[in-house]
Design an enzyme around this catalytic site. Sequence first.
Site, short mmCIF file in Angstrom:
data_model
loop_
_atom_site.label_atom_id
_atom_site.label_comp_id
_atom_site.label_asym_id
_atom_site.label_seq_id
_atom_site.Cartn_x
_atom_site.Cartn_y
_atom_site.Cartn_z
N GLU A 67 96.42 3.58 41.21
CA GLU A 67 95.66 4.77 41.62
C GLU A 67 94.27 4.28 41.99
O GLU A 67 93.51 3.84 41.14
CB GLU A 67 95.58 5.78 40.47
N ASP A 69 85.32 12.63 36.10
CA ASP A 69 85.20 11.25 35.64
C ASP A 69 84.12 11.09 34.58
O ASP A 69 83.02 11.63 34.71
CB ASP A 69 84.89 10.33 36.82
#
Length: 250
Positions: free
Chosen positions: A36, A47
């Site tokens: 990924e 994130d």
Amino acid sequence: MNKIKLMSHLVAGYPTTEIALNAARALVKGGADILEIQLPFSDPSADGSAIQTACTKVLERGYKTADGLDFIAQIHREFPDTTIYLMSYGSLIYTPGVENFCKKAALAGVNGMIIPDLPFDYDEGLTSACKKNGMINIPVAAPSMSDERLNKLANAGFPYIYAALRTGITGTDTKISGETLEFLKKVSAGGSKVYGGFGISNGEQSRALADYVEAIVAGSVFVRIITENQGDVAKLAAAVEEKAHELSNS
């Protein structure tokens, strides 16, 4: 030992293109089935600090979307049999035009797209553009979703769904509880295969999830290893390979 499918996360170009390529090679060698690869983004919503910092460092070099796609293309040339998913955020996909972006991604060797801030039912045409270019769109399910909405997603016909195992941001430790497993059952209720991630960093977590997901997803743990060992590429590669092996074997 039984093999557990592993999707490993890399930030394109972090901390340098050459070091990132070495990390990708070590991930594949260590047992990663899927890479990924994240295009660096200035204001990520999902994130944690490890990945945010990595993105910032890459963007400070003037790194562009085209550079990220070139990076993916190089990995695809080296590992044509390894599945590659592109992870990013909606504005990077929407700004150049969703169809245009998907065409470029497919040409680079991308097999699927993970765009967390494009909802599955308001995706700006991403799912159809992916299909048109031989890719899949992998929507994200979160525990914060209502049962009604989760059921709608589970039965929307997506081949794969990415299940974020908890709310919040990536990178902090995730406890695999009965609630986690119930959530995964709901996500897979419509027949979609499930990728489970968010805070996965050790083999114990990986083994606890293995029977409930198509693949476990690990990201921040690898970004941290890369950050800590970037001054010694051989040590970095060995550490990345070792962690990938730990996560992908039970």
